[in-house]
Design a protein around this motif. Structure first.
Motif, PDB file in Angstrom:
ATOM      1  N   UNK A 138       0.832  -1.203   0.000  1.00  0.00           N
ATOM      2  CA  UNK A 138       0.000   0.000   0.000  1.00  0.00           C
ATOM      3  C   UNK A 138       0.868   1.255   0.000  1.00  0.00           C
ATOM      4  N   UNK A 139       0.509   2.267  -0.817  1.00  0.00           N
ATOM      5  CA  UNK A 139       1.280   3.520  -0.847  1.00  0.00           C
ATOM      6  C   UNK A 139       0.878   4.509   0.243  1.00  0.00           C
ATOM      7  N   UNK A 140      -0.129   4.187   1.046  1.00  0.00           N
ATOM      8  CA  UNK A 140      -0.582   5.134   2.067  1.00  0.00           C
ATOM      9  C   UNK A 140       0.539   5.408   3.063  1.00  0.00           C
ATOM     10  N   UNK A 141       0.751   6.677   3.350  1.00  0.00           N
ATOM     11  CA  UNK A 141       1.832   7.088   4.251  1.00  0.00           C
ATOM     12  C   UNK A 141       1.377   7.041   5.705  1.00  0.00           C
ATOM     13  N   UNK A 142       2.286   6.521   6.564  1.00  0.00           N
ATOM     14  CA  UNK A 142       1.949   6.352   7.965  1.00  0.00           C
ATOM     15  C   UNK A 142       1.710   7.698   8.654  1.00  0.00           C
ATOM     16  N   UNK A 143       2.596   8.669   8.423  1.00  0.00           N
ATOM     17  CA  UNK A 143       2.521   9.938   9.144  1.00  0.00           C
ATOM     18  C   UNK A 143       1.714  11.011   8.414  1.00  0.00           C
ATOM     19  N   UNK A 144       1.681  10.946   7.085  1.00  0.00           N
ATOM     20  CA  UNK A 144       1.091  12.061   6.334  1.00  0.00           C
ATOM     21  C   UNK A 144      -0.268  11.749   5.707  1.00  0.00           C
ATOM     22  N   UNK A 145      -0.747  10.520   5.812  1.00  0.00           N
ATOM     23  CA  UNK A 145      -2.045  10.209   5.215  1.00  0.00           C
ATOM     24  C   UNK A 145      -3.146  10.987   5.950  1.00  0.00           C
ATOM     25  N   UNK A 146      -4.033  11.670   5.209  1.00  0.00           N
ATOM     26  CA  UNK A 146      -5.039  12.545   5.851  1.00  0.00           C
ATOM     27  C   UNK A 146      -6.309  11.828   6.292  1.00  0.00           C
ATOM     28  N   UNK A 147      -6.340  10.490   6.258  1.00  0.00           N
ATOM     29  CA  UNK A 147      -7.591   9.791   6.535  1.00  0.00           C
ATOM     30  C   UNK A 147      -7.992   9.823   7.999  1.00  0.00           C
ATOM     31  N   UNK A 148      -7.073  10.149   8.890  1.00  0.00           N
ATOM     32  CA  UNK A 148      -7.433  10.235  10.304  1.00  0.00           C
ATOM     33  C   UNK A 148      -8.402  11.403  10.518  1.00  0.00           C
ATOM     34  N   UNK A 149      -9.428  11.220  11.381  1.00  0.00           N
ATOM     35  CA  UNK A 149     -10.425  12.296  11.575  1.00  0.00           C
ATOM     36  C   UNK A 149      -9.821  13.628  11.992  1.00  0.00           C
ATOM     37  N   UNK A 150      -8.697  13.599  12.706  1.00  0.00           N
ATOM     38  CA  UNK A 150      -8.057  14.842  13.144  1.00  0.00           C
ATOM     39  C   UNK A 150      -6.930  15.297  12.225  1.00  0.00           C
ATOM     40  N   UNK A 209      10.612   8.160  16.917  1.00  0.00           N
ATOM     41  CA  UNK A 209      11.701   7.990  15.961  1.00  0.00           C
ATOM     42  C   UNK A 209      11.822   6.555  15.495  1.00  0.00           C
ATOM     43  N   UNK A 210      10.940   5.692  16.029  1.00  0.00           N
ATOM     44  CA  UNK A 210      11.034   4.287  15.632  1.00  0.00           C
ATOM     45  C   UNK A 210      10.470   4.063  14.238  1.00  0.00           C
ATOM     46  N   UNK A 211       9.573   4.936  13.790  1.00  0.00           N
ATOM     47  CA  UNK A 211       8.978   4.800  12.465  1.00  0.00           C
ATOM     48  C   UNK A 211       9.444   5.983  11.631  1.00  0.00           C
ATOM     49  N   UNK A 212      10.125   5.746  10.503  1.00  0.00           N
ATOM     50  CA  UNK A 212      10.646   6.843   9.669  1.00  0.00           C
ATOM     51  C   UNK A 212       9.513   7.772   9.205  1.00  0.00           C
ATOM     52  N   UNK A 213       9.878   9.006   8.930  1.00  0.00           N
ATOM     53  CA  UNK A 213       8.887   9.992   8.534  1.00  0.00           C
ATOM     54  C   UNK A 213       8.205   9.648   7.224  1.00  0.00           C
ATOM     55  N   UNK A 214       8.916   8.987   6.311  1.00  0.00           N
ATOM     56  CA  UNK A 214       8.361   8.661   5.000  1.00  0.00           C
ATOM     57  C   UNK A 214       7.890   7.215   4.913  1.00  0.00           C
ATOM     58  N   UNK A 215       7.781   6.549   6.032  1.00  0.00           N
ATOM     59  CA  UNK A 215       7.353   5.144   6.013  1.00  0.00           C
ATOM     60  C   UNK A 215       5.882   5.041   5.625  1.00  0.00           C
ATOM     61  N   UNK A 216       5.572   4.010   4.848  1.00  0.00           N
ATOM     62  CA  UNK A 216       4.177   3.738   4.521  1.00  0.00           C
ATOM     63  C   UNK A 216       3.547   2.946   5.656  1.00  0.00           C
ATOM     64  N   UNK A 217       2.233   2.899   5.646  1.00  0.00           N
ATOM     65  CA  UNK A 217       1.542   2.118   6.674  1.00  0.00           C
ATOM     66  C   UNK A 217       1.921   0.653   6.554  1.00  0.00           C
ATOM     67  N   UNK A 218       2.083   0.186   5.301  1.00  0.00           N
ATOM     68  CA  UNK A 218       2.447  -1.207   5.083  1.00  0.00           C
ATOM     69  C   UNK A 218       3.820  -1.515   5.672  1.00  0.00           C
ATOM     70  N   UNK A 219       4.777  -0.617   5.498  1.00  0.00           N
ATOM     71  CA  UNK A 219       6.117  -0.841   6.043  1.00  0.00           C
ATOM     72  C   UNK A 219       6.087  -0.865   7.570  1.00  0.00           C
ATOM     73  N   UNK A 220       5.340   0.025   8.147  1.00  0.00           N
ATOM     74  CA  UNK A 220       5.281   0.076   9.605  1.00  0.00           C
ATOM     75  C   UNK A 220       4.600  -1.148  10.182  1.00  0.00           C
ATOM     76  N   UNK A 221       3.632  -1.695   9.445  1.00  0.00           N
ATOM     77  CA  UNK A 221       2.898  -2.848   9.962  1.00  0.00           C
ATOM     78  C   UNK A 221       3.587  -4.160   9.646  1.00  0.00           C
TER      79      UNK A 221
END
Length: 343
Positions: free
Chosen positions: A14-26, A38-50
């Motif tokens: 998935x290309x969705x970004x962990x930190x920058x994806x706007x789907x969160x309600x806030x 700092x454990x999850x890189x700024x440009x990490x995708x949700x797939x990479x983090x999971x």
């Protein structure tokens, strides 16, 4: 408003970004200052983090419980792509009905719904009846805000104050029309005091669905619509229609609608009488075939049953032949129902 009802099934590519994806309600997680790591890189995708790091790191970071709650509400799969799912539906597919139900506050249906929005209704008739039963028509009584000098007399009879309950059907003009209609459906009584009472009587008396059920409801809604049209014609165009001609228009519009629908109904005495009063055929519901006794035929005689069809919209002829040796059914086309050989 709809975003809170949508979530994603996140795939391993998935290309969705962990930190920058706007789907969160806030908004993106990066914009929420209380959530940083700092454990999850700024440009990490949700797939990479999971799929690479898992969510174990959150277990040892108590200050990321909010992030844990947000992430655990998602759904994940080993598929390559990300697919949105509609949470109000169990299968995840978007449906307009469930979307409508999520943004409105449902109210119980009013009792008159079946008299207005019945199967086979005429939309323009039903919309006006719907407004009338809620007292939402712009009668002169409802236009009191125009001032005390505003004329409130009824445009149909030029007597008492014009209101919904007066026009339908306590005005001398409309009362005559409704009385004729009541007599045609074998009801001899005075009109009710209010439109709601008339609707309630129809709903209580004619409950079984069929041609008569639709006929009486169409008569009610057509009367409301055409009487309101007549009222507006007198107000805006200064044109008047005699009550006999308006009655004829109501009956004609109702007959046209019922003939187009070709509804079936029970072959009861009441249904037959009402259908005859409006010059309508009564399409009887198919019943179980009845077997009757056939008198013995002399040799070479033929008996025909011209009313052998079990369908209401077709006709056929069944017959029996007897030769000088034995009984033999007459030849029949392929697919011919043999039961129609018996009356």
């Amino acid at each position: 408003m709809a975003s809170k009802h949508v979530c994603f099934i996140v795939g391993s590519q998935s290309p969705l970004q962990f930190w920058t994806d706007p789907s969160h309600p806030n908004g993106p997680l990066s914009a929420q200052s209380s959530i940083t790591t700092s454990f999850i890189p700024q440009k990490a995708s949700i797939a990479e983090a999971k799929f690479q790091g898992g969510w174990d790191l959150i277990q040892v970071l108590p200050h990321l419980q909010e992030l844990k709650q947000i992430i655990n509400s998602g759904l994940f799969t080993k598929a390559a792509n990300s697919n949105p799912i509609w949470k109000p539906e169990s299968d995840g597919n978007f449906r307009l009905r469930s979307a409508w139900n999520t943004v409105r506050s449902p109210n119980p249906k009013p009792p008159w719904v079946s008299s207005v929005w019945f199967a086979g209704h005429t939309p323009k008739f039903s919309i006006t009846a719907w407004q009338a039963l809620q007292d939402k028509l712009s009668t002169r009584d409802n236009l009191h805000f125009l001032g005390p000098n505003h004329d409130r007399s009824c445009l149909l009879c030029n007597s008492v104050s014009e209101s919904v309950n007066h026009i339908f059907f306590n005005c001398s003009y409309s009362a005559w029309i409704w009385q004729v209609i009541l007599r045609r459906i074998s009801e001899r009584r005075k009109q009710k005091k209010s439109l709601s009472d008339e609707e309630n009587w129809i709903r209580s008396k004619f409950k079984k669905k069929g041609q008569t059920y639709t006929l009486v409801r169409t008569l009610l809604t057509a009367s409301i619509y055409l009487l309101w049209q007549e009222r507006n014609s007198r107000l805006f165009q200064k044109k008047k229609t005699h009550k006999r001609f308006l009655l004829s228009r109501i009956i004609s519009a109702t007959r046209s609608r019922i003939l187009a629908l070709k509804l079936e109904d029970e072959d009861s005495e009441e249904n037959q009488r009402i259908s005859n009063s409006f010059n309508l055929p009564l399409f009887s519901k198919a019943t179980d075939p009845k077997f009757c006794h056939w008198e013995p035929l002399a040799a070479y005689e033929i008996k025909l049953n011209p009313d052998a069809s079990l369908a209401s919209d077709t006709a056929s002829i069944g017959g029996l032949l007897r030769d000088h040796l034995d009984w033999r059914p007459s030849p029949r086309p392929q697919g011919y129902n043999p039961i129609s050989l018996l009356c």
